[in-house]
Write a protein that holds these residues in place. Structure first.
Motif, PDB file in Angstrom:
ATOM      1  N   ILE A   1       0.861  -1.197   0.000  1.00  0.00           N
ATOM      2  CA  ILE A   1       0.000   0.000   0.000  1.00  0.00           C
ATOM      3  C   ILE A   1       0.889   1.235   0.000  1.00  0.00           C
ATOM      4  CG2 ILE A   1      -1.841   1.217   1.225  1.00  0.00           C
ATOM      5  CD1 ILE A   1      -2.410  -1.331   2.786  1.00  0.00           C
TER       6      ILE A   1
ATOM      7  N   THR B   1      -5.700   6.287   1.546  1.00  0.00           N
ATOM      8  CA  THR B   1      -4.666   5.258   1.651  1.00  0.00           C
ATOM      9  C   THR B   1      -4.368   4.952   3.116  1.00  0.00           C
ATOM     10  OG1 THR B   1      -3.760   5.998  -0.441  1.00  0.00           O
ATOM     11  CG2 THR B   1      -2.329   4.633   0.919  1.00  0.00           C
ATOM     12  N   SER B   2      -4.380   5.974   3.966  1.00  0.00           N
ATOM     13  CA  SER B   2      -4.079   5.693   5.370  1.00  0.00           C
ATOM     14  C   SER B   2      -5.233   4.925   6.029  1.00  0.00           C
ATOM     15  CB  SER B   2      -3.698   6.972   6.130  1.00  0.00           C
ATOM     16  OG  SER B   2      -4.846   7.741   6.360  1.00  0.00           O
TER      17      SER B   2
ATOM     18  N   LYS C   1      -4.747   1.359   4.910  1.00  0.00           N
ATOM     19  CA  LYS C   1      -3.638   0.755   5.674  1.00  0.00           C
ATOM     20  C   LYS C   1      -4.146   0.238   7.012  1.00  0.00           C
ATOM     21  CE  LYS C   1       0.600   3.126   4.191  1.00  0.00           C
ATOM     22  NZ  LYS C   1       1.856   2.387   4.323  1.00  0.00           N
TER      23      LYS C   1
ATOM     24  N   SER D   1      -4.225  -3.686   8.210  1.00  0.00           N
ATOM     25  CA  SER D   1      -3.266  -4.054   9.264  1.00  0.00           C
ATOM     26  C   SER D   1      -3.865  -5.088  10.229  1.00  0.00           C
ATOM     27  CB  SER D   1      -2.830  -2.808  10.036  1.00  0.00           C
ATOM     28  OG  SER D   1      -3.934  -2.313  10.760  1.00  0.00           O
TER      29      SER D   1
ATOM     30  N   GLU E   1       2.098  -5.961   5.896  1.00  0.00           N
ATOM     31  CA  GLU E   1       2.419  -4.991   4.844  1.00  0.00           C
ATOM     32  C   GLU E   1       3.831  -5.199   4.310  1.00  0.00           C
ATOM     33  OE1 GLU E   1       1.195  -0.939   5.774  1.00  0.00           O
ATOM     34  OE2 GLU E   1       2.247  -0.287   3.957  1.00  0.00           O
TER      35      GLU E   1
END
Ligand code: ZN
Ligand code: ZN
Length: 391
Positions: free
Chosen positions: A177, A308-309, A312, A316, A321
Protein backbone atom coordinates in the motif's frame (compact mmCIF):
# COMPACT_ATOMS: atom_id res chain seq x y z
CA UNK A 1 -2.30 -10.53 14.53
CA UNK A 2 -3.15 -13.88 16.06
CA UNK A 3 -3.52 -17.27 14.39
CA UNK A 4 -7.07 -17.24 15.72
CA UNK A 5 -7.84 -13.98 13.91
CA UNK A 6 -6.61 -15.45 10.63
CA UNK A 7 -8.54 -18.70 10.90
CA UNK A 8 -11.75 -16.78 11.53
CA UNK A 9 -11.15 -14.26 8.78
CA UNK A 10 -14.27 -15.42 6.95
CA UNK A 11 -16.49 -18.42 7.62
CA UNK A 12 -15.38 -21.76 6.12
CA UNK A 13 -18.72 -22.00 4.29
CA UNK A 14 -18.23 -18.64 2.61
CA UNK A 15 -14.61 -19.41 1.78
CA UNK A 16 -15.61 -22.72 0.22
CA UNK A 17 -18.30 -21.01 -1.84
CA UNK A 18 -15.90 -18.31 -3.07
CA UNK A 19 -13.20 -20.85 -3.96
CA UNK A 20 -15.72 -23.02 -5.85
CA UNK A 21 -17.02 -19.98 -7.72
CA UNK A 22 -13.44 -18.95 -8.58
CA UNK A 23 -12.66 -22.42 -9.95
CA UNK A 24 -15.84 -22.34 -12.00
CA UNK A 25 -15.24 -18.92 -13.57
CA UNK A 26 -11.57 -19.70 -14.13
CA UNK A 27 -12.73 -22.27 -16.68
CA UNK A 28 -14.75 -19.65 -18.62
CA UNK A 29 -12.38 -16.77 -19.35
CA UNK A 30 -13.54 -14.07 -21.77
CA UNK A 31 -11.64 -11.35 -23.60
CA UNK A 32 -11.92 -7.61 -22.92
CA UNK A 33 -15.32 -6.29 -24.00
CA UNK A 34 -16.69 -9.80 -24.62
CA UNK A 35 -17.50 -10.82 -21.04
CA UNK A 36 -21.11 -11.86 -21.66
CA UNK A 37 -21.08 -15.22 -19.86
CA UNK A 38 -19.15 -13.72 -16.95
CA UNK A 39 -21.60 -10.82 -16.70
CA UNK A 40 -24.58 -13.20 -16.53
CA UNK A 41 -22.85 -15.42 -13.99
CA UNK A 42 -22.07 -12.47 -11.71
CA UNK A 43 -25.67 -11.26 -12.02
CA UNK A 44 -26.91 -14.73 -10.96
CA UNK A 45 -24.76 -14.59 -7.82
CA UNK A 46 -25.97 -11.08 -7.01
CA UNK A 47 -29.58 -12.24 -7.43
CA UNK A 48 -28.97 -15.08 -4.98
CA UNK A 49 -27.63 -12.51 -2.53
CA UNK A 50 -30.67 -10.25 -3.11
CA UNK A 51 -28.44 -7.40 -4.24
CA UNK A 52 -30.24 -5.21 -6.81
CA UNK A 53 -28.42 -4.63 -10.11
CA UNK A 54 -28.23 -1.06 -11.41
CA UNK A 55 -28.81 -0.44 -15.10
CA UNK A 56 -26.13 1.76 -16.67
CA UNK A 57 -26.62 0.47 -20.21
CA UNK A 58 -23.33 -1.39 -20.26
CA UNK A 59 -22.78 -4.14 -22.84
CA UNK A 60 -20.73 -6.16 -20.36
CA UNK A 61 -19.85 -5.65 -16.70
CA UNK A 62 -22.17 -5.21 -13.72
CA UNK A 63 -22.98 -2.45 -11.24
CA UNK A 64 -24.87 -3.24 -8.02
CA UNK A 65 -25.56 -1.36 -4.79
CA UNK A 66 -25.68 -2.56 -1.21
CA UNK A 67 -27.66 0.17 0.50
CA UNK A 68 -27.24 0.54 4.25
CA UNK A 69 -28.05 4.11 5.22
CA UNK A 70 -29.41 5.57 1.97
CA UNK A 71 -28.53 9.11 3.06
CA UNK A 72 -24.95 8.22 3.88
CA UNK A 73 -21.83 8.41 1.71
CA UNK A 74 -21.08 5.97 -1.12
CA UNK A 75 -17.92 3.91 -1.59
CA UNK A 76 -17.19 1.92 -4.76
CA UNK A 77 -15.33 -1.39 -4.81
CA UNK A 78 -13.98 -2.26 -8.24
CA UNK A 79 -12.98 -5.66 -9.61
CA UNK A 80 -12.05 -6.22 -13.25
CA UNK A 81 -13.45 -9.30 -14.99
CA UNK A 82 -11.67 -9.85 -18.33
CA UNK A 83 -9.03 -12.40 -19.38
CA UNK A 84 -6.10 -12.57 -21.81
CA UNK A 85 -5.71 -13.95 -25.35
CA UNK A 86 -3.48 -16.93 -24.61
CA UNK A 87 -3.70 -20.68 -24.02
CA UNK A 88 -3.50 -21.83 -20.41
CA UNK A 89 -0.59 -24.19 -19.83
CA UNK A 90 -1.50 -25.95 -16.57
CA UNK A 91 -2.72 -29.41 -15.60
CA UNK A 92 -5.36 -28.14 -13.19
CA UNK A 93 -8.72 -29.87 -13.23
CA UNK A 94 -10.27 -26.39 -13.41
CA UNK A 95 -8.07 -25.06 -16.23
CA UNK A 96 -9.52 -22.85 -18.98
CA UNK A 97 -12.00 -24.59 -21.25
CA UNK A 98 -11.80 -21.84 -23.85
CA UNK A 99 -9.02 -22.27 -26.41
CA UNK A 100 -6.82 -19.18 -26.73
CA UNK A 101 -8.24 -17.42 -23.65
CA UNK A 102 -7.02 -17.64 -20.05
CA UNK A 103 -7.42 -15.79 -16.75
CA UNK A 104 -3.66 -15.21 -16.60
CA UNK A 105 -3.89 -11.86 -14.83
CA UNK A 106 -6.06 -13.14 -11.99
CA UNK A 107 -9.11 -10.97 -12.66
CA UNK A 108 -11.19 -14.09 -11.88
CA UNK A 109 -9.69 -13.83 -8.39
CA UNK A 110 -10.70 -10.15 -8.12
CA UNK A 111 -14.36 -10.59 -8.93
CA UNK A 112 -14.72 -13.82 -6.94
CA UNK A 113 -13.37 -11.97 -3.89
CA UNK A 114 -15.70 -9.02 -4.51
CA UNK A 115 -18.74 -11.34 -4.57
CA UNK A 116 -17.54 -12.85 -1.28
CA UNK A 117 -17.25 -9.36 0.21
CA UNK A 118 -20.75 -8.58 -1.08
CA UNK A 119 -22.08 -11.58 0.86
CA UNK A 120 -20.42 -10.32 4.05
CA UNK A 121 -21.65 -6.77 3.52
CA UNK A 122 -25.22 -7.98 3.01
CA UNK A 123 -25.04 -9.72 6.40
CA UNK A 124 -24.15 -6.40 8.05
CA UNK A 125 -26.24 -4.16 5.80
CA UNK A 126 -28.20 -2.67 8.70
CA UNK A 127 -25.03 -1.33 10.26
CA UNK A 128 -23.60 0.16 7.06
CA UNK A 129 -23.27 3.94 7.24
CA UNK A 130 -23.96 4.48 3.55
CA UNK A 131 -23.93 2.58 0.27
CA UNK A 132 -21.37 0.16 -1.15
CA UNK A 133 -21.34 0.20 -4.95
CA UNK A 134 -19.96 -2.97 -6.54
CA UNK A 135 -18.24 -2.37 -9.88
CA UNK A 136 -17.53 -5.48 -11.95
CA UNK A 137 -15.50 -3.79 -14.65
CA UNK A 138 -15.02 -5.20 -18.17
CA UNK A 139 -12.14 -4.55 -20.55
CA UNK A 140 -9.22 -3.70 -18.25
CA UNK A 141 -6.59 -5.41 -20.38
CA UNK A 142 -7.52 -3.17 -23.31
CA UNK A 143 -7.95 -0.07 -21.16
CA UNK A 144 -11.58 0.26 -22.26
CA UNK A 145 -13.67 -0.66 -19.27
CA UNK A 146 -12.94 2.02 -16.68
CA UNK A 147 -13.48 4.77 -19.25
CA UNK A 148 -16.71 3.16 -20.41
CA UNK A 149 -18.00 2.88 -16.84
CA UNK A 150 -17.03 6.44 -15.94
CA UNK A 151 -18.73 7.75 -19.09
CA UNK A 152 -21.84 5.74 -18.21
CA UNK A 153 -21.96 7.65 -14.90
CA UNK A 154 -21.23 4.84 -12.43
CA UNK A 155 -19.13 7.16 -10.25
CA UNK A 156 -21.76 9.88 -9.96
CA UNK A 157 -22.35 10.45 -6.20
CA UNK A 158 -19.50 8.06 -5.33
CA UNK A 159 -17.22 9.53 -2.62
CA UNK A 160 -14.30 7.10 -2.83
CA UNK A 161 -13.19 4.09 -4.88
CA UNK A 162 -11.05 1.11 -3.94
CA UNK A 163 -9.47 -1.73 -5.92
CA UNK A 164 -6.78 -4.32 -5.41
CA UNK A 165 -4.72 -6.42 -7.82
CA UNK A 166 -3.30 -9.81 -7.05
CA UNK A 167 0.49 -9.87 -7.28
CA UNK A 168 2.35 -13.08 -7.99
CA UNK A 169 5.70 -12.03 -6.50
CA UNK A 170 4.41 -11.49 -2.94
CA UNK A 171 3.38 -14.23 -0.49
CA UNK A 172 -0.25 -14.96 0.43
CA UNK A 173 -1.25 -12.83 3.44
CA UNK A 174 0.71 -9.74 2.39
CA UNK A 175 -0.37 -6.38 1.01
CA UNK A 176 1.47 -3.46 -0.63
CA UNK A 177 0.00 0.00 0.00
CA UNK A 178 1.42 3.40 -0.92
CA UNK A 179 -0.03 6.88 -1.33
CA UNK A 180 0.62 9.10 -4.36
CA UNK A 181 1.67 7.93 -7.84
CA UNK A 182 2.16 4.18 -7.78
CA UNK A 183 1.88 2.98 -11.37
CA UNK A 184 2.92 4.31 -14.75
CA UNK A 185 0.87 5.75 -17.57
CA UNK A 186 0.85 3.52 -20.64
CA UNK A 187 0.61 4.89 -24.18
CA UNK A 188 1.14 2.85 -27.33
CA UNK A 189 2.20 4.03 -30.76
CA UNK A 190 2.47 2.74 -34.30
CA UNK A 191 4.70 4.41 -36.88
CA UNK A 192 4.47 3.80 -40.63
CA UNK A 193 7.25 5.15 -42.85
CA UNK A 194 6.28 5.59 -46.53
CA UNK A 195 9.23 5.37 -48.91
CA UNK A 196 9.63 4.45 -52.56
CA UNK A 197 10.26 0.84 -53.50
CA UNK A 198 13.07 -0.24 -55.77
CA UNK A 199 15.37 -3.09 -56.74
CA UNK A 200 17.89 -3.73 -53.99
CA UNK A 201 20.70 -3.10 -56.50
CA UNK A 202 19.35 0.37 -57.38
CA UNK A 203 18.76 2.23 -54.10
CA UNK A 204 19.31 5.60 -55.82
CA UNK A 205 15.96 5.37 -57.60
CA UNK A 206 14.03 4.41 -54.44
CA UNK A 207 13.68 5.86 -50.95
CA UNK A 208 14.42 3.13 -48.46
CA UNK A 209 11.91 3.17 -45.54
CA UNK A 210 13.81 0.43 -43.67
CA UNK A 211 16.88 2.62 -43.23
CA UNK A 212 14.67 5.52 -42.14
CA UNK A 213 12.79 3.38 -39.60
CA UNK A 214 16.09 2.01 -38.26
CA UNK A 215 17.38 5.55 -37.79
CA UNK A 216 14.19 6.57 -35.98
CA UNK A 217 14.34 3.59 -33.64
CA UNK A 218 17.96 4.33 -32.76
CA UNK A 219 17.21 7.99 -32.12
CA UNK A 220 14.21 7.10 -29.95
CA UNK A 221 16.72 5.73 -27.43
CA UNK A 222 17.64 9.37 -26.67
CA UNK A 223 14.07 10.34 -25.67
CA UNK A 224 14.65 9.09 -22.14
CA UNK A 225 18.43 9.52 -21.86
CA UNK A 226 18.64 13.11 -23.19
CA UNK A 227 15.24 14.70 -22.59
CA UNK A 228 13.51 13.37 -19.52
CA UNK A 229 14.30 14.42 -15.95
CA UNK A 230 16.54 11.62 -14.60
CA UNK A 231 14.44 11.65 -11.41
CA UNK A 232 11.40 10.48 -13.41
CA UNK A 233 10.88 6.88 -14.45
CA UNK A 234 10.17 6.67 -18.20
CA UNK A 235 10.49 3.78 -20.64
CA UNK A 236 10.32 3.86 -24.45
CA UNK A 237 10.36 0.43 -26.06
CA UNK A 238 9.86 -0.57 -29.69
CA UNK A 239 8.61 -4.13 -29.56
CA UNK A 240 7.68 -4.88 -33.15
CA UNK A 241 9.02 -3.99 -36.60
CA UNK A 242 7.60 -4.97 -39.99
CA UNK A 243 8.95 -4.19 -43.44
CA UNK A 244 9.84 -5.85 -46.69
CA UNK A 245 9.19 -9.21 -48.28
CA UNK A 246 12.51 -10.25 -49.86
CA UNK A 247 16.23 -9.75 -49.46
CA UNK A 248 16.57 -8.07 -52.85
CA UNK A 249 13.63 -5.67 -52.76
CA UNK A 250 13.47 -2.20 -51.17
CA UNK A 251 9.87 -2.04 -49.89
CA UNK A 252 7.41 0.82 -50.08
CA UNK A 253 6.76 0.84 -46.37
CA UNK A 254 8.22 -0.05 -43.03
CA UNK A 255 6.30 0.15 -39.74
CA UNK A 256 7.06 -0.33 -36.07
CA UNK A 257 5.13 -0.39 -32.80
CA UNK A 258 6.12 0.62 -29.32
CA UNK A 259 5.05 1.73 -25.87
CA UNK A 260 5.74 4.74 -23.65
CA UNK A 261 5.48 4.34 -19.85
CA UNK A 262 5.84 7.38 -17.60
CA UNK A 263 5.74 7.97 -13.87
CA UNK A 264 4.64 11.60 -14.15
CA UNK A 265 2.38 13.59 -16.43
CA UNK A 266 5.20 16.09 -17.15
CA UNK A 267 7.62 13.41 -18.32
CA UNK A 268 4.84 11.73 -20.31
CA UNK A 269 4.12 14.91 -22.28
CA UNK A 270 7.81 15.74 -22.72
CA UNK A 271 8.66 12.22 -23.95
CA UNK A 272 5.72 12.22 -26.36
CA UNK A 273 6.77 15.60 -27.80
CA UNK A 274 10.36 14.43 -28.41
CA UNK A 275 9.21 11.16 -29.87
CA UNK A 276 7.07 13.02 -32.42
CA UNK A 277 9.90 15.45 -33.25
CA UNK A 278 12.40 12.65 -33.83
CA UNK A 279 10.06 10.65 -36.05
CA UNK A 280 8.71 13.56 -38.10
CA UNK A 281 12.09 15.25 -38.59
CA UNK A 282 13.88 12.01 -39.46
CA UNK A 283 11.26 11.37 -42.14
CA UNK A 284 11.93 14.85 -43.57
CA UNK A 285 15.70 14.27 -43.46
CA UNK A 286 15.26 11.13 -45.60
CA UNK A 287 12.70 12.77 -47.91
CA UNK A 288 9.94 10.36 -46.90
CA UNK A 289 6.56 10.68 -45.21
CA UNK A 290 5.35 9.14 -41.98
CA UNK A 291 2.10 8.42 -40.11
CA UNK A 292 2.01 8.16 -36.34
CA UNK A 293 -0.96 6.53 -34.63
CA UNK A 294 -1.08 7.37 -30.94
CA UNK A 295 -3.16 5.21 -28.62
CA UNK A 296 -3.46 7.13 -25.38
CA UNK A 297 -3.72 4.67 -22.49
CA UNK A 298 -4.48 5.17 -18.80
CA UNK A 299 -2.72 7.82 -16.80
CA UNK A 300 -0.70 7.07 -13.65
CA UNK A 301 -2.51 5.37 -10.77
CA UNK A 302 -2.61 8.03 -8.05
CA UNK A 303 -3.65 7.07 -4.53
CA UNK A 304 -5.39 9.63 -2.30
CA UNK A 305 -3.32 10.27 0.85
CA UNK A 306 -6.09 10.09 3.47
CA UNK A 307 -7.93 7.20 1.86
CA UNK A 308 -4.67 5.26 1.65
CA UNK A 309 -4.08 5.69 5.37
CA UNK A 310 -7.60 4.39 6.11
CA UNK A 311 -6.95 1.35 3.87
CA UNK A 312 -3.64 0.75 5.67
CA UNK A 313 -5.55 0.65 8.94
CA UNK A 314 -8.15 -1.78 7.53
CA UNK A 315 -5.48 -4.12 6.15
CA UNK A 316 -3.27 -4.05 9.26
CA UNK A 317 -5.81 -6.21 11.14
CA UNK A 318 -5.13 -9.30 9.06
CA UNK A 319 -2.45 -8.64 6.42
CA UNK A 320 1.27 -8.10 6.65
CA UNK A 321 2.42 -4.99 4.84
CA UNK A 322 5.27 -5.22 2.34
CA UNK A 323 6.90 -2.35 0.39
CA UNK A 324 4.99 -1.44 -2.75
CA UNK A 325 7.31 -2.52 -5.59
CA UNK A 326 8.62 0.06 -8.05
CA UNK A 327 7.34 -1.23 -11.36
CA UNK A 328 6.09 0.26 -14.60
CA UNK A 329 2.86 -1.68 -14.71
CA UNK A 330 -0.42 0.09 -15.33
CA UNK A 331 -4.13 -0.23 -14.56
CA UNK A 332 -7.07 1.66 -16.00
CA UNK A 333 -8.40 2.11 -12.45
CA UNK A 334 -6.36 5.33 -12.89
CA UNK A 335 -9.26 6.65 -14.98
CA UNK A 336 -11.60 6.21 -12.00
CA UNK A 337 -9.08 7.87 -9.68
CA UNK A 338 -9.24 10.95 -11.89
CA UNK A 339 -12.94 11.22 -11.05
CA UNK A 340 -13.02 10.38 -7.33
CA UNK A 341 -10.44 9.89 -4.55
CA UNK A 342 -9.16 6.35 -4.94
CA UNK A 343 -6.84 3.78 -3.48
CA UNK A 344 -5.32 0.81 -5.32
CA UNK A 345 -3.27 -1.81 -3.51
CA UNK A 346 -1.59 -5.10 -4.34
CA UNK A 347 -2.49 -8.33 -2.58
CA UNK A 348 0.02 -11.18 -2.17
CA UNK A 349 -0.90 -14.13 -4.35
CA UNK A 350 2.29 -16.11 -4.76
CA UNK A 351 1.67 -19.37 -6.59
CA UNK A 352 3.45 -21.36 -9.23
CA UNK A 353 4.05 -18.64 -11.83
CA UNK A 354 4.07 -14.95 -12.74
CA UNK A 355 1.07 -13.01 -14.10
CA UNK A 356 0.56 -12.89 -17.90
CA UNK A 357 2.35 -16.23 -18.26
CA UNK A 358 0.50 -19.25 -19.70
CA UNK A 359 0.93 -21.24 -16.48
CA UNK A 360 -0.23 -18.48 -14.13
CA UNK A 361 -3.34 -19.12 -12.04
CA UNK A 362 -4.28 -16.89 -9.09
CA UNK A 363 -3.75 -18.70 -5.80
CA UNK A 364 -7.15 -19.57 -4.25
CA UNK A 365 -5.55 -19.67 -0.76
CA UNK A 366 -5.45 -15.86 -0.91
CA UNK A 367 -9.16 -15.47 -1.68
CA UNK A 368 -10.22 -15.10 1.95
CA UNK A 369 -7.83 -12.15 2.29
CA UNK A 370 -9.30 -10.51 -0.81
CA UNK A 371 -12.85 -10.98 0.50
CA UNK A 372 -12.01 -9.56 3.90
CA UNK A 373 -10.00 -6.65 2.47
CA UNK A 374 -12.82 -5.47 0.20
CA UNK A 375 -15.35 -5.76 3.02
CA UNK A 376 -13.22 -4.11 5.71
CA UNK A 377 -12.22 -1.19 3.48
CA UNK A 378 -15.85 -0.52 2.56
CA UNK A 379 -16.96 -0.51 6.21
CA UNK A 380 -14.04 1.64 7.43
CA UNK A 381 -14.28 4.21 4.63
CA UNK A 382 -18.06 4.57 5.10
CA UNK A 383 -17.59 5.01 8.86
CA UNK A 384 -14.95 7.68 8.32
CA UNK A 385 -16.99 9.61 5.75
CA UNK A 386 -20.27 9.30 7.66
CA UNK A 387 -18.56 10.80 10.71
CA UNK A 388 -17.73 13.87 8.60
CA UNK A 389 -14.18 12.87 7.62
CA UNK A 390 -12.76 14.47 4.47
CA UNK A 391 -10.56 12.93 1.76
ZN1 ZN B 1 -3.09 -7.96 -16.90
ZN1 ZN C 1 -4.72 -7.32 -14.28
Amino acid sequence: MSEQALTNLISPTLEEHVVDFFKEVHQHPELAGKETWTTKRIEQELNLLNIPIKDFNLETGVVADIVGDANGPMVALRADIDALPMDEATDLEYKSKIPGVAHSCGHDFHFSALLGAAALLMQEKDQLHGTVRLLFQPGEEKHLGAKEMVEAGVLKNVDAAFAFHDVSIAPVGTVGIRAGRIMASNDNFQVTVHGVGSHASAPQIGKDPIVTAAEMINLLQTVVSRNVDPADRVVVTVGQIDGGTANNVIPQECSFKGTLRSSSEESRQSAKKHLYQIIQNTAIAFDQTVDIEWDQGPTQVFNNQKLTSIVKGSASNFLQEIPFPDADGDDDFATMEQEVPGCYVILGNKGQSIMHNPDFVANPDALKFGVKLDEQVAVDVLNYLAAGGKL
